[in-house]
Design an enzyme around this catalytic site. Structure first.
Site, short mmCIF file in Angstrom:
data_model
loop_
_atom_site.label_atom_id
_atom_site.label_comp_id
_atom_site.label_asym_id
_atom_site.label_seq_id
_atom_site.Cartn_x
_atom_site.Cartn_y
_atom_site.Cartn_z
CG ASP A 14 -7.97 31.58 -5.67
OD1 ASP A 14 -8.67 32.32 -6.40
OD2 ASP A 14 -7.37 30.58 -6.13
CB SER A 15 -12.24 30.52 -6.71
OG SER A 15 -11.12 30.26 -7.54
CE1 TYR A 46 -15.69 31.67 -5.94
CE2 TYR A 46 -14.49 33.74 -5.95
CZ TYR A 46 -15.17 32.76 -5.26
OH TYR A 46 -15.34 32.87 -3.90
N GLY A 47 -14.70 31.30 -12.54
CA GLY A 47 -14.73 31.68 -13.96
C GLY A 47 -16.03 31.29 -14.65
CB CYS A 78 -9.34 35.24 -6.84
SG CYS A 78 -10.55 34.67 -8.05
CG ASN A 79 -6.13 37.71 -11.86
OD1 ASN A 79 -5.55 38.71 -12.24
ND2 ASN A 79 -5.48 36.68 -11.36
CB THR A 80 -12.32 35.22 -11.49
OG1 THR A 80 -11.33 34.51 -12.24
CG2 THR A 80 -13.66 35.09 -12.17
CD GLU A 149 -15.48 25.70 -21.46
OE1 GLU A 149 -15.11 25.58 -22.63
OE2 GLU A 149 -16.61 25.38 -21.05
CB CYS A 191 -6.15 32.71 -13.87
SG CYS A 191 -6.86 31.44 -12.81
CB THR A 192 -3.94 33.20 -8.53
OG1 THR A 192 -5.27 32.73 -8.24
CG2 THR A 192 -3.89 34.70 -8.39
CG HIS A 193 -6.28 28.14 -10.16
ND1 HIS A 193 -7.03 29.14 -9.59
CD2 HIS A 193 -6.64 27.00 -9.53
CE1 HIS A 193 -7.81 28.61 -8.65
NE2 HIS A 193 -7.59 27.33 -8.60
N1 DGL Z 1 -7.75 31.76 -9.32
C1 DGL Z 1 -8.77 32.50 -9.94
C2 DGL Z 1 -8.24 33.73 -10.68
O1 DGL Z 1 -7.17 34.23 -10.38
C3 DGL Z 1 -9.94 31.90 -10.64
C4 DGL Z 1 -10.14 30.46 -10.94
C5 DGL Z 1 -11.62 30.13 -11.02
O2 DGL Z 1 -12.19 29.97 -9.92
O3 DGL Z 1 -12.20 30.08 -12.11
O4 DGL Z 1 -8.88 34.23 -11.54
#
Ligand code: DGL
Length: 266
Positions: A14-15, A46-47, A78-80, A149, A191-193
């Site tokens: 992930d990021s 990453y976003g 990571c979705n992004t 954001e 988003c996994t966060h």
């Molecule tokens: N955890 C990431 C996701 O699932 C992205 C968070 C990021 O780096 O902006 O999209």
């Protein structure tokens, strides 16, 4: 489609630390695998990067990680990134990949009011891939895309023990709640966060909704790919690596314990 008969090595990427929400579900199903969790903290978040930047960063980085760790399977938690790079990754490398993409299909299937919001990074909600999921699976559903954001950064801060204000979280989730002709009853955590903040989000939501976290489904997919012969035994070691090269602070190391149990090895 079982393909591994020895102790498998699974690389989860992930990021940052959000992929841990996917990692913990995989470990529950397959405690007997060897895990390498890689956080690309040097490039987080990453976003806020362009699509070209993410492709140029992630595709070669994953190649390096495959060469170094020889995983049997790679999870892009990571979705992004997944909404952008899965095709390139599969074309470039022979290892099986599992991605993480917005759970729009199950959310629309289970929503009663047929009003669903997708909460993701600004990058994820802009993706062609996400738009196609809506075109293919939303049909009778009204889907609102909400690009947050700072929510991923707030989740990282909270995990690192910093104070995160309720107002900051409430402001990011507020656009998910539409009230009118049938109000929103389902929010996709794209988003996994974000599951790292689920307790605060439950408390701050203006009304009760179903929050859809795809992590258990991703874990089942990983488990299916591994087949019945591997990764089921004793808990093995897991490593966490940061692309910045930094070691976790003592506070973060403590916060990581629930994800790794006693299996964290350096
Ligand atoms: N955890 C990431 C996701 O699932 C992205 C968070 C990021 O780096 O902006 O999209």
């Amino acid at each position: 489609m079982a393909f591994v008969s020895h102790t498998p090595t699974i690389l989860v990427f992930d990021s940052g630390l959000g992929g841990l929400t996917v990692f913990r579900e995989i470990v529950k199903l397959r405690p007997g695998a060897r895990y390498v969790y890689v956080a690309d903290d040097a490039y987080f978040p990453y976003g806020q990067h362009t699509e070209d930047e993410i492709v140029a960063r992630v595709v070669p980085l994953i190649g390096d990680l495959i060469a170094e760790h020889a995983p049997d399977l790679v999870v892009i938690a990571c979705n992004t990134a997944s909404t952008l790079v899965m095709t390139q990754l599969r074309e470039a490398y022979g290892v099986p990949f599992v991605g993480t993409v917005p759970a729009i299909k199950p959310a629309c299937a289970s929503s009663k009011t047929k009003r669903v919001s997708v909460l993701g990074t600004r990058g994820t909600v802009k993706r062609e891939y996400t738009r196609k999921l809506i075109a293919d699976f939303a049909h009778d559903c009204d889907v609102t895309l909400v690009g947050a954001e700072n929510l991923a950064s707030l989740a990282e801060a909270a995990l690192r023990g910093e104070r995160v204000s309720d107002d900051a979280i409430a402001a990011e989730i507020a656009p998910c709640f539409l009230n009118g002709d049938g109000r929103t009853d389902t929010v996709v955590l794209a988003c996994t966060h974000y599951p790292l903040l689920i307790d605060q989000m439950l408390a701050l939501a203006p009304w009760k909704v179903d929050w859809i976290d795809p992590a258990p489904a991703i874990a089942r997919r990983v488990s299916d790919l591994l087949g019945s012969a591997s990764g089921l035994g004793e808990t093995l070691g897991a490593r966490i690596l940061f692309t910045s090269g930094q070691a976790p602070s003592p506070v973060l190391a403590k916060a990581l314990t629930p994800f790794f149990g006693n299996s964290l090895v350096s």
